[in-house]
Design an enzyme around this catalytic site. Structure first.
Site, PDB file in Angstrom:
ATOM      1  N   ASP A 192      -0.852  -5.381  -1.925  1.00  0.00           N
ATOM      2  CA  ASP A 192       0.121  -4.290  -1.872  1.00  0.00           C
ATOM      3  C   ASP A 192      -0.131  -3.364  -3.055  1.00  0.00           C
ATOM      4  OD1 ASP A 192       2.593  -2.728  -1.360  1.00  0.00           O
ATOM      5  OD2 ASP A 192       3.063  -4.399  -0.032  1.00  0.00           O
ATOM      6  N   HIS A 263       0.213   1.084   1.158  1.00  0.00           N
ATOM      7  CA  HIS A 263       0.438  -0.104   0.328  1.00  0.00           C
ATOM      8  C   HIS A 263      -0.868  -0.585  -0.317  1.00  0.00           C
ATOM      9  CE1 HIS A 263       4.695  -0.787   1.141  1.00  0.00           C
ATOM     10  NE2 HIS A 263       4.482  -0.455   2.397  1.00  0.00           N
ATOM     11  N   GLU A 330       4.428   1.837   6.731  1.00  0.00           N
ATOM     12  CA  GLU A 330       4.856   2.737   5.664  1.00  0.00           C
ATOM     13  C   GLU A 330       3.689   3.455   4.978  1.00  0.00           C
ATOM     14  OE1 GLU A 330       8.976   0.626   4.241  1.00  0.00           O
ATOM     15  OE2 GLU A 330       7.127  -0.209   3.396  1.00  0.00           O
TER      16      GLU A 330
HETATM   17  C1  ACM Z   1       7.859  -3.820   5.894  1.00  0.00           C
HETATM   18  O1  ACM Z   1       8.944  -4.333   5.604  1.00  0.00           O
HETATM   19  N1  ACM Z   1       7.439  -2.722   5.291  1.00  0.00           N
HETATM   20  C2  ACM Z   1       7.004  -4.405   6.896  1.00  0.00           C
END
Ligand code: ACM
Length: 561
Positions: A192, A263, A330
């Site tokens: 991440d 991420h 995201e």
């Molecule tokens: C997530 O909670 N962004 C998968």
């Protein structure tokens, strides 16, 4: 403390059917003692090893191999009986305790293993310790028959080892905790913005640089507090092999996640050319030290794809899982919109705009994995917008996290789905209202709320329902910095979750929560023996609170539908 066995009605997750053995000549209990043997028929040797290690340690009994005691005698007999499969599926089992001896038949080795977990619960909470605590020489198990099988094949837990690293021994411990609850998938969120946690031999800076950050935001990102200690850590490839093997012994699949194309700031900090260098000075980026969604995403270049093919090549060597998670959640597109190089890529690919680069990325790895016999798994954004949702291979699997909707759409489109809606099963979210919860974030989701979760939304229809592989409880770790905090968020709710994916419960509103709570009394004693720092039913213990550390409760969160 009580030394008694647990009754058949105290199992968690609840068994499909169980009945005491009664009638002439029957005994109420089987007794394990120094002479009790384990008879492991072919294919069950691994379960015998686990039983001897776990139950042998707790009881101090040697449990040697053998058939001592003659037929029906003083032994635990483990057998595979393929004849059970049509009725119970590959993970089903029958446990028959005549009061003289115990037989665990499984449709396959996994079934025998889940039966052995039931057997340990029936021995009582002391069977969850690692050494005997009494001079007890004999251990009783109530006579009876249990016939059991899971409702879903994917009974998962996500551990976010990227935001806060969980050292290897903590992961192995969680595998034991999953097994004790008949959960069978560990989704490891390995990368991440805030850290890269898996050694990649071809690209050593991913961990050399990407596994460490100088400091960490304490609490929600709006908190003014910092933990000024450097934080980090990663699993070597040998650590990963050990985790995967330990999981396999417990019939748990470890699904690795390498999150792209968002991420990814930790990777960009390690190899700045992975980022959008014409938009941002990526050489100046560090591993991110706060929470949220970083704007620094991967550059949509051929070189980036090749780099991640290298990474995934090593990942495939380490993880036999048919499912390989590539994240996909995201991913802000601002840098792609601003980047001349990304725009050139958009034109070269004939895409409608930067918004389609995400789908192009996902489809590349979908095909790449499919060619290698694996199934891309991704967050529900992999179905979003433009051409993104089109052209996924048939085998691609969707983790539905923004509610049920993504999963419903995916199932209707013929994709397999893992339900993990954040409104229901994000266990990092607070479990009670009020200010006592440590660093409270998200929705209030109580033990009862989780017990009333159902992986299948109402009125989904038969064909789409068949696409629901199961569900997963996700434990994101921004505000759970160590094992103690993780335990607090996970338990007791994970016990309720386990029942929603294993047991054949009625519709959510009809579930007998008071009965579940009564069964939890026995289960808290098991968790105590296991050393789990759960949230007590009355609220956190004083040292479990975090006064002064800001969370982010979602006030007025919509009710669960
Ligand atoms: C997530 O909670 N962004 C998968």
């Amino acid at each position: 403390m009580s030394h008694s066995a647990s009754s058949l009605g105290e199992l968690i997750p609840a068994a499909r059917k169980s009945a005491p053995v009664t009638g002439p000549g029957s005994r109420r209990l089987a007794v394990l003692d120094g002479a009790t043997c384990i008879e492991a028929r072919p294919g069950t040797e691994g379960v015998a090893r686990w039983l001897r290690a776990a139950v042998g340690a707790a009881t101090g009994l040697p449990l040697p191999d053998g058939e001592a005691g003659g037929s029906g005698g003083n032994r635990i007999s483990l057998r595979i009986d393929a004849g059970l499969e049509p009725e119970l599926g590959p993970e089903g089992y029958q446990l028959v305790n005549t009061g003289y001896g115990v037989t665990i038949h499984g449709a396959g080795p996994a079934g025998v293993f889940w039966g052995a977990q039931t057997f340990r619960q029936l021995l009582g909470p002391e069977a969850f310790r690692r050494a005997p605590v009494t001079g007890k020489r004999e251990w009783a198990v109530p006579a009876g028959v249990v016939e059991d099988a899971p409702r879903f094949r994917w009974r998962g837990v996500l551990l976010d080892v990227a935001r806060h690293f969980l050292p290897k021994d903590g992961v192995l411990r969680y595998l034991d905790l999953l097994a004790a609850h008949k959960l069978n998938v560990l989704h490891l969120h390995l990368t991440d913005d805030q850290g890269w946690r898996i050694e990649i031999l071809r690209h050593p800076r991913l961990t050399g640089t990407g596994a460490w950050r100088a400091r960490t935001k304490l609490g929600h990102r709006a908190s003014p507090l910092w933990d000024e200690r450097p934080h980090g850590g990663y699993y070597t490839q040998d650590d990963i092999r050990e985790i995967v093997a330990y999981a396999a012994d417990r019939h748990i699949t470890v699904v690795p996640e390498i999150d792209v194309p968002g991420h990814s700031q930790a990777a960009i900090a390690a190899y700045p050319w992975l980022g959008n260098t014409d938009v941002v000075d990526t050489a100046a980026l560090g591993v991110w030290d706060t929470w949220g969604i970083s704007p620094n995403v991967l550059a949509p270049s051929g070189r980036t794809l090749a780099f991640y093919e290298d990474v995934l090549t090593e990942v495939l060597e380490l993880f036999p899982s048919p499912f390989v998670h590539i994240g996909g959640d995201e991913c802000p597109e601002d840098q792609w919109r601003a980047s001349p190089a990304a725009q050139e890529r958009v034109r070269g690919l004939g895409l409608a705009g930067a918004g389609e680069l995400h789908g192009w990325f996902v489809r590349h790895f979908d095909r790449w994995l499919a060619e290698r016999g694996r199934r891309l798994t991704g967050w529900d954004e992999i179905l979003d917008g433009g051409a993104t949702g089109r052209g996924l291979t048939e085998g691609a699997v969707v983790s539905s996290w923004r509610g049920y909707a993504g999963g419903i759409a995916a199932a209707r489109a013929g994709h397999d789905v893992v339900m993990c809606p954040e409104q229901q099963v994000y266990l990092d979210h607070r479990q009670a209202a009020g200010t006592d919860e440590p660093v409270p974030i998200g929705y209030v989701r109580t033990l009862e709320d989780v017990y009333r979760f159902d992986p299948v939304p109402p009125a989904l229809g038969e064909a789409a329902t068949a696409r629901i592989l199961g569900a997963q409880a996700n434990l994101w770790s921004e505000v759970t910095e160590n094992q103690q905090r993780l335990d607090y968020q996970a338990f007791p709710r994970l016990a309720a979750f386990a029942e929603t994916v294993w047991s054949h419960l009625p519709a959510p509103a009809e579930r007998d929560y008071p009965a579940f709570e009564r069964r939890m009394t026995a289960h808290y004693a098991r968790l105590d023996a296991l050393g789990v720092d759960y949230r007590p039913p009355g609220g956190p213990r004083p040292w479990q609170r975090r006064p002064g550390v800001l969370g982010r409760p979602i006030e007025g969160a919509p009710p669960i539908v």
